[in-house]
Structure formats: structure tokens, C-alpha cells
Design a protein around this motif. Structure first.
Motif, PDB file in Angstrom:
ATOM      1  N   ALA A 180      22.247 -28.332  12.158  1.00  0.00           N
ATOM      2  CA  ALA A 180      23.178 -28.815  13.172  1.00  0.00           C
ATOM      3  C   ALA A 180      23.651 -27.675  14.066  1.00  0.00           C
ATOM      4  N   SER A 224      20.881 -34.982  16.171  1.00  0.00           N
ATOM      5  CA  SER A 224      22.311 -35.161  15.902  1.00  0.00           C
ATOM      6  C   SER A 224      22.787 -36.450  16.558  1.00  0.00           C
ATOM      7  N   TRP A 227      28.113 -28.267  13.955  1.00  0.00           N
ATOM      8  CA  TRP A 227      27.498 -27.946  15.243  1.00  0.00           C
ATOM      9  C   TRP A 227      28.501 -27.196  16.114  1.00  0.00           C
TER      10      TRP A 227
END
Length: 406
Positions: free
Chosen positions: A220, A255, A301
């Protein structure tokens, strides 16, 4: 031979030279493939190329800019062939690349890592333009031993037609690459041209004992790293990473968070704090640090905001989780680089997790990407192997070859 044919031959030979400058001299079977399978045949008339100096991609039409199109076809650089999965961007959003012809030297490096031998049965995930499949078919010299899977039906059909035009007829399957293709199993080699966040279980089930899987990697946090793994007779897989590998994601591994607003809300009341860890140390200045954080702080992320709408904030690093329940912000005031303001919200203290991952990596001697590994157990669980100490000196390119990208 006509002048046009001679010019095309010279372009193919020149591309081979560029590839070998990057990865070293290729075995003769791969040299013959790179010269014998013309890259331009697999490119559409309209492609997208990066602007000089980086930035967004811009359209290049073969009919209007033939010299630029031909130069791109035989440059050691990626060529984007599809935007936005073949559709339009979201309202108000920018176009984004969704399929490309990968950089030839990176293609060569991954094919070398695959270690294909005569008689092997190979599964390719991500047909794309079909050029990579053409190289594999040329190497195997037996189209029945190659299966290539593409999730986009239009790309699959076009690639199949281009391969057929060169007399190559591997099995081209329209489907989800994460599922492999059980009908053609077992395979001796699996090569993915799309990045994954974990090895799809179907790939392992469809491998012979001793089979090798080569796939670009993504977390991520960053798309960086290429995994080379071997599957044993018990259905376990273990491998090591190589530097680079910033490929587009397998669609099911993308994602689900595409915007900070999916996590942040103005009525949130975050916990304030400070940090002495520069956000650039973990997000932008060092790709090895980013890779390590991506493995050690999973499902987190980041996103840079260069124009934050906040008093006294020059630049902001947003951090969020894939569940969409937690976020953090790290602010640079534009004046000093020793202390940064942090705000954290949600059940996970995300910046604290990032700090912990960075400290662990730094305290073990900042090991390079090839020091990290990945294991899949017989019951299907997967986990990273994080080195307890630095494994050899760090290099810009990594211990196993060139730094790979899209």
C-alpha cells in the motif's frame, strides 16, 4: 532488402544493444527473441508518452507524429497503450495509465530471472500488448507450452491477433490473472507483468514442485520490488526480492482508497503531536526505505499534498489505512526540518507505526531490498522475512541487477 526493412532491422538490433547495456549480454536464445520479435508490431497507433522531464503522459498519434512514435517503439522506455482501463477518468479527474508496453531492459531482466528452459510450460499473467508473450513464444519455440491471461477482453483479442500475424499461437485467455488458468496446469514457470500485494493462491496450486514465480511487487505504501519465488512439493513458496518493479497493479490488488477524502472528515478530532522523523525520509527520498516500510507497516498508504489549505502548513504528508478507518498528517511549516507537527485519528496510530517500521529498518543497518524475503506456508498464510541486520552493502541498483520500473 528494402531501405525500410534495413532501417527496421537496425532499430531492432539497436534496441538489443540498449537492453544488453542495462542487463549484460543475453544468452543467444534471448538475443534471437529480442531481434526476431519486433516491438512496434504490438503497439497501437495511439500511445501515451511521458513528457520530457517527467510529469503526466501525453498522447502520441502515429499518423501525426510518426518519427516520435517510431522512436518510442524502439527506445528502452515504457510506452503506455491504455488509459483509465479503456474508459474515461472520473469527473474532474486526470487520466491515469492502465496498461503499457514495459521497458525492454526490464522485460529482459525479468525473463532472465524466470530462467526458462526447453520443455517448460509457462503461464504469463497480463498479456497487455502481447510483445512479452511473443518473446516467450520465440524462446519456447512451442506455442502449446505458453498460456497468457489478460483481464481486458479488447487487449486480449488485439494481442492474440498480433501474435497470430507473426505466426505465433499461444493460448490467450480472457480472465482474471489472479485465478491463473487451471486448465493448462501444472506450470514450470509463472511470470506476472502486473504488481501484486501477495502471491495469489491459485498460482501456487497450479505450479509443479520446483516451479519459479516472478512477479512485480506492491505494498500500500509503494510499488517497488520484484519477487522471485520457488514452489516446493508441499505447496510452500519462498523467495527474495530484487530492486524496483514499479508496475501497474493486478486489478484485484489495487487500493480501494483513491482519495484522502475517503478517510478524512472535517469533523474528526485527531490527536496532536510532533515527530523528528522527516516525512521525506519515509516517502520520497529513499526507495529502499519505502520498500521496507511497505513490508513492515502493511496496509498503510501515503499521499503528498503540496498545497494544503491550512494556516502555517507548507507541505503535508497524508497517511491512511486501507480499511479507511484511520489517518495521520505530517506537516512541514516551510521553515525548519527538525520537528514536524503530527495529527493522528482513528483506531490505528498510523504515523507511530511508520516511525516504528523506519526505526527497525534503520537500527538493523538499513538493509537493501534483496535482504528481504517472502514466504507462503502450506496453509496459505503469507508473510515477509525482515532481516535482523544489514545483508551486505547498499547500492543504488541493488544486489541482483538494475532498478526496475514500469
Amino acid at each position: 532488402m528494402s531501405a525500410e526493412a534495413r532501417a527496421l532491422w537496425r532499430a531492432r538490433v539497436a534496441l538489443l544493444r540498449r537492453v544488453e547495456e542495462a542487463v549484460g549480454e543475453l544468452p543467444q536464445v534471448w538475443r534471437q527473441a529480442f531481434v526476431g520479435v519486433p516491438r512496434h508490431v504490438f503497439l497501437p497507433d495511439v500511445v501515451w508518452l511521458r513528457r520530457p522531464g517527467g510529469g503526466r503522459h501525453e498522447r502520441c498519434d502515429r499518423a501525426r507524429e510518426p518519427e516520435r512514435w517510431w522512436a518510442a517503439a524502439y527506445a528502452d522506455a515504457p510506452v503506455v497503450v491504455q488509459m483509465c482501463d479503456g474508459g474515461a477518468p472520473r469527473s474532474g479527474g486526470a487520466e491515469w495509465p492502465s496498461s503499457s508496453a514495459s521497458q525492454p531492459s526490464i522485460v529482459a531482466a525479468m525473463l532472465l530471472a524466470l530462467d526458462v528452459a526447453d520443455g517448460h510450460r509457462v503461464l504469463e499473467i497480463g498479456t497487455g500488448t502481447g510483445w512479452n508473450a511473443g518473446l516467450l513464444a520465440h524462446r519456447l519455440d512451442d506455442d502449446r507450452r505458453l498460456v497468457t491471461v489478460e483481464v481486458d477482453v479488447n487487449l486480449a483479442r488485439i494481442a492474440e491477433a498480433r501474435l497470430a500475424g507473426l505466426g505465433r499461437h499461444p493460448t490467450v485467455v480472457w480472465g482474471d490473472g489472479a485465478e491463473g488458468w487451471a486448465t493448462g496446469a501444472p506450470y514450470d514457470r509463472i511470470l506476472s507483468t502486473a504488481a501484486v500485494t501477495h502471491i495469489p493462491p491459485a498460482w501456487i496450486r497450479q505450479c509443479r514442485p520446483g516451479a519459479v514465480i516472478v512477479t512485480p511487487w506492491a505494498s500500500a505504501w509503494t510499488a517497488n520490488g520484484t519477487l522471485v519465488a520457488t514452489v516446493d512439493e508441499r505447496g510452500r513458496a519462498h523467495g527474495r526480492f530484487r530492486a524496483g518493479g514499479a508496475f501497474m497493479h493486478l486489478r484485484g490488488h489495487r487500493s480501494r482508497i483513491t482519495d484522502v477524502d475517503q478517510v478524512f472528515a472535517p469533523d474528526h478530532t485527531p490527536e496532536p503531536g510532533t515527530t523528528t522523523l522527516s516525512p521525506w525520509d519515509v516517502a520520497g527520498a529513499d526507495p529502499v526505505a519505502e520498500f521496507a516500510i511497505g513490508l513492515m507497516a502493511p496496509d498503510i498508504w501515503h499521499h503528498w499534498d503540496e498545497t494544503p489549505d491550512a494556516d502555517g502548513v507548507h507541505t503535508r504528508l497524508w497517511v491512511g489505512d486501507e480499511a479507511g478507518t484511520s489517518w495521520a498528517s505530517v506537516d512541514y511549516d516551510g521553515r525548519q526540518l527538525t520537528t514536524f507537527t503530527v495529527h493522528q485519528h482513528g483506531p490505528r496510530p498510523l504515523w507511530t507505526e511508520v516511525e516504528s517500521a523506519w526505526s527497525r529498518w534503520h537500527s538493523t543497518g538499513r538493509p537493501d531490498i534483496p535482504a528481504f524475503g517472502w514466504t507462503v506456508s502450506p496453509n496459505g498464510t503469507q508473510h515477509a522475512h525482515v532481516p535482523e541486520s544489514a545483508a551486505g552493502p547498499r547500492t543504488t541498483e541493488g544486489a541482483d541487477g538494475p532498478s526496475w520500473s514500469l
